[in-house]
Design a protein around this motif. Structure first.
Motif, PDB file in Angstrom:
ATOM      1  N   THR A   7      32.903  88.016  58.927  1.00 55.36           N
ATOM      2  CA  THR A   7      32.265  86.704  58.891  1.00 55.36           C
ATOM      3  C   THR A   7      32.967  85.831  57.849  1.00 55.36           C
ATOM      4  OG1 THR A   7      30.171  87.771  59.379  1.00 55.36           O
ATOM      5  CG2 THR A   7      30.075  85.520  58.542  1.00 55.36           C
ATOM      6  N   ALA A   8      33.266  84.623  58.256  1.00 50.46           N
ATOM      7  CA  ALA A   8      33.920  83.680  57.343  1.00 50.46           C
ATOM      8  C   ALA A   8      33.069  82.426  57.202  1.00 50.46           C
ATOM      9  CB  ALA A   8      35.298  83.300  57.879  1.00 50.46           C
ATOM     10  N   ILE A   9      32.850  82.004  55.956  1.00 55.75           N
ATOM     11  CA  ILE A   9      32.221  80.700  55.713  1.00 55.75           C
ATOM     12  C   ILE A   9      33.341  79.690  55.469  1.00 55.75           C
ATOM     13  CG2 ILE A   9      30.727  79.327  54.205  1.00 55.75           C
ATOM     14  CD1 ILE A   9      29.206  81.822  53.444  1.00 55.75           C
ATOM     15  N   VAL A  10      33.290  78.583  56.194  1.00 55.78           N
ATOM     16  CA  VAL A  10      34.275  77.509  55.992  1.00 55.78           C
ATOM     17  C   VAL A  10      33.516  76.256  55.562  1.00 55.78           C
ATOM     18  CG1 VAL A  10      36.142  76.147  57.008  1.00 55.78           C
ATOM     19  CG2 VAL A  10      35.716  78.496  57.832  1.00 55.78           C
ATOM     20  N   THR A  11      33.673  75.848  54.317  1.00 59.47           N
ATOM     21  CA  THR A  11      33.011  74.604  53.902  1.00 59.47           C
ATOM     22  C   THR A  11      33.815  73.419  54.453  1.00 59.47           C
ATOM     23  OG1 THR A  11      34.159  74.306  51.781  1.00 59.47           O
ATOM     24  CG2 THR A  11      32.199  75.733  51.769  1.00 59.47           C
ATOM     25  N   GLY A  12      33.094  72.364  54.806  1.00 63.25           N
ATOM     26  CA  GLY A  12      33.778  71.205  55.399  1.00 63.25           C
ATOM     27  C   GLY A  12      34.401  71.556  56.740  1.00 63.25           C
ATOM     28  N   GLY A  13      33.780  72.497  57.445  1.00 68.24           N
ATOM     29  CA  GLY A  13      34.344  72.952  58.731  1.00 68.24           C
ATOM     30  C   GLY A  13      34.047  72.030  59.900  1.00 68.24           C
ATOM     31  N   GLY A  14      33.348  70.915  59.629  1.00 72.50           N
ATOM     32  CA  GLY A  14      32.967  70.006  60.710  1.00 72.50           C
ATOM     33  C   GLY A  14      34.129  69.277  61.342  1.00 72.50           C
ATOM     34  N   ARG A  15      35.135  68.975  60.565  1.00 73.80           N
ATOM     35  CA  ARG A  15      36.261  68.204  61.126  1.00 73.80           C
ATOM     36  C   ARG A  15      37.546  68.509  60.347  1.00 73.80           C
ATOM     37  NH1 ARG A  15      33.863  63.248  58.274  1.00 73.80           N
ATOM     38  NH2 ARG A  15      35.152  63.122  56.397  1.00 73.80           N
ATOM     39  N   GLY A  16      38.618  67.853  60.773  1.00 72.50           N
ATOM     40  CA  GLY A  16      39.888  67.897  60.041  1.00 72.50           C
ATOM     41  C   GLY A  16      40.412  69.313  59.856  1.00 72.50           C
ATOM     42  N   LEU A  17      40.952  69.529  58.667  1.00 72.52           N
ATOM     43  CA  LEU A  17      41.553  70.832  58.357  1.00 72.52           C
ATOM     44  C   LEU A  17      40.541  71.973  58.458  1.00 72.52           C
ATOM     45  CD1 LEU A  17      43.818  70.574  55.189  1.00 72.52           C
ATOM     46  CD2 LEU A  17      44.407  71.460  57.456  1.00 72.52           C
ATOM     47  N   LEU A  77      24.131  85.531  55.536  1.00 70.67           N
ATOM     48  CA  LEU A  77      23.795  86.963  55.451  1.00 70.67           C
ATOM     49  C   LEU A  77      22.709  87.332  56.454  1.00 70.67           C
ATOM     50  CD1 LEU A  77      23.903  87.475  51.580  1.00 70.67           C
ATOM     51  CD2 LEU A  77      25.471  88.474  53.266  1.00 70.67           C
ATOM     52  N   ASP A  78      21.698  86.444  56.598  1.00 67.08           N
ATOM     53  CA  ASP A  78      20.630  86.715  57.578  1.00 67.08           C
ATOM     54  C   ASP A  78      21.203  86.828  58.988  1.00 67.08           C
ATOM     55  OD1 ASP A  78      18.729  86.710  55.663  1.00 67.08           O
ATOM     56  OD2 ASP A  78      17.940  84.696  56.085  1.00 67.08           O
ATOM     57  N   GLU A  79      22.151  85.951  59.295  1.00 69.87           N
ATOM     58  CA  GLU A  79      22.683  85.897  60.666  1.00 69.87           C
ATOM     59  C   GLU A  79      23.692  87.015  60.937  1.00 69.87           C
ATOM     60  OE1 GLU A  79      21.650  83.673  62.886  1.00 69.87           O
ATOM     61  OE2 GLU A  79      23.124  83.912  64.499  1.00 69.87           O
ATOM     62  N   PHE A  80      24.575  87.266  59.959  1.00 75.65           N
ATOM     63  CA  PHE A  80      25.716  88.154  60.243  1.00 75.65           C
ATOM     64  C   PHE A  80      25.746  89.434  59.388  1.00 75.65           C
ATOM     65  CE2 PHE A  80      27.402  83.882  61.485  1.00 75.65           C
ATOM     66  CZ  PHE A  80      27.535  84.140  62.842  1.00 75.65           C
ATOM     67  N   GLY A  81      24.977  89.467  58.308  1.00 77.51           N
ATOM     68  CA  GLY A  81      24.903  90.688  57.499  1.00 77.51           C
ATOM     69  C   GLY A  81      25.998  90.856  56.466  1.00 77.51           C
ATOM     70  N   SER A  82      27.019  90.019  56.502  1.00 70.34           N
ATOM     71  CA  SER A  82      28.074  90.109  55.481  1.00 70.34           C
ATOM     72  C   SER A  82      28.764  88.748  55.339  1.00 70.34           C
ATOM     73  CB  SER A  82      29.123  91.162  55.860  1.00 70.34           C
ATOM     74  OG  SER A  82      29.889  90.717  56.964  1.00 70.34           O
TER      75      SER A  82
END
Ligand SMILES: NC(=O)c1ccc[n+]([C@@H]2O[C@H](COP(=O)([O-])OP(=O)(O)OC[C@H]3O[C@@H](n4cnc5c(N)ncnc54)[C@H](O)[C@@H]3O)[C@@H](O)[C@H]2O)c1
Length: 259
Positions: A7-17, A77-82
């Motif tokens: 699981t990867a969290i990407v901040t600002g993942g809505g647009r652009g880079l 964490l609730d959704e993916f566990g890690s």
């Protein structure tokens, strides 16, 4: 553990880079948490990730708010566990002004999003990654700061600050198999940079094509950077092919900056 099932969290993942990074990590088999201020764009990225066959979760949040940051990691964490990967990508350009004309509010806001936001997210995921004895953190910095750019001092300070932050945290967590690296893009193709060229052209009384050509000529390859090139570098830093790389700042600038 199959390290490609992460699981990867990407901040600002809505647009652009950030969107491109989210999609590339999805192509590498990651489930994606998109953490962004803007709900509409975030939902579009979420659908694009799902279209690639990976799971996705959107969390509307403001990186400046520590409670939002905690909630984001809890929801992941609730959704993916890690949380195996954190990409501190969200950033703002900040004011385009000489230092003496910048207000304290403008300075603080730029640092709050670009540098403090990365700190808050990193602080939140490190205990999770330590428990897992695995983690990959990539901070999206910039070559601005390494290479002087006038009238962008809060942005430059925040982005070079991220490099120092990267090195310091990397040295704290390496023994837990947590790598922390930075990627420093040059000028990336896209709407945002076109708007910057238009602004500079207006200020200099020239046309934006001339500004763009001048910008491209600053790089060894005489070109702008493709979002895919930045995302590929990020994916590499989250893969087993870079297991022994930590504390690094990798320029993806078509050769504009070589240090
Ligand atoms: N585009 C470039 O040429 C370039 C070059 C070097 C570095 N960078 C860096 O890459 C990153 C992404 O840049 P981009 O061009 O894609 O920018 P962008 O403006 O297109 O996207 C930034 C995203 O961050 C989100 N965001 C902004 N403030 C936020 C906050 N407080 N909380 C949560 N989300 C927030 C926005 O909603 C947006 O989705 C930034 O850190 C930027 O500094 C960009």
């Amino acid at each position: 553990m199959d390290r490609e099932q992460q699981t990867a969290i990407v901040t600002g993942g809505g647009r652009g880079l950030g969107r491109q990074i989210a999609l590339t990590l999805a192509d590498w088999g990651r489930d994606i948490v998109i953490a962004d201020l803007d709900p509409e764009e975030m939902n579009e990225t979420e659908q694009m990730v799902r279209d690639r066959g990976q799971s996705a979760l959107s969390v509307q949040m403001d990186l400046r708010d520590p409670e939002d940051v905690t909630r984001t990691v809890d929801e992941a964490l609730d959704e993916f566990g890690s949380v195996d990967v954190l990409i501190n990508n969200a950033g703002i350009a900040g004011p385009n002004l000489p230092c003496e004309e910048i207000t304290v509010e403008e300075w603080d806001n730029t640092i709050a999003v670009n540098l403090r936001g990365a700190f808050l997210m990193t602080r939140e995921v490190i205990p999770v990654m330590k428990d897992q004895e695995y983690g990959r953190i990539v901070n999206i910095s910039s070559v601005t700061g390494k290479r002087p750019v006038s009238q962008r001092s809060p942005y430059a300070a925040s982005k070079l600050g991220l490099v120092g932050f990267t090195r310091s945290v990397a040295s704290e967590v390496g023994e837990y198999d947590i790598n922390v690296n930075a990627v420093c893009p040059g000028s990336v193709e896209g709407e945002r940079i076109e708007r910057v060229f238009e602004r500079y052209a207006k200020a200099r009384g020239t046309d934006s094509e001339a500004v763009k050509r001048g910008e491209m000529d600053k790089s060894a390859r005489c070109e702008l950077v493709k979002p895919e090139s930045v995302a590929d570098a990020v994916a590499f830093l989250c893969s087993s092919q870079s297991d022994q790389m930590t504390g690094q700042d990798l320029n993806i600038s078509a050769g504009k900056v070589m240090y």
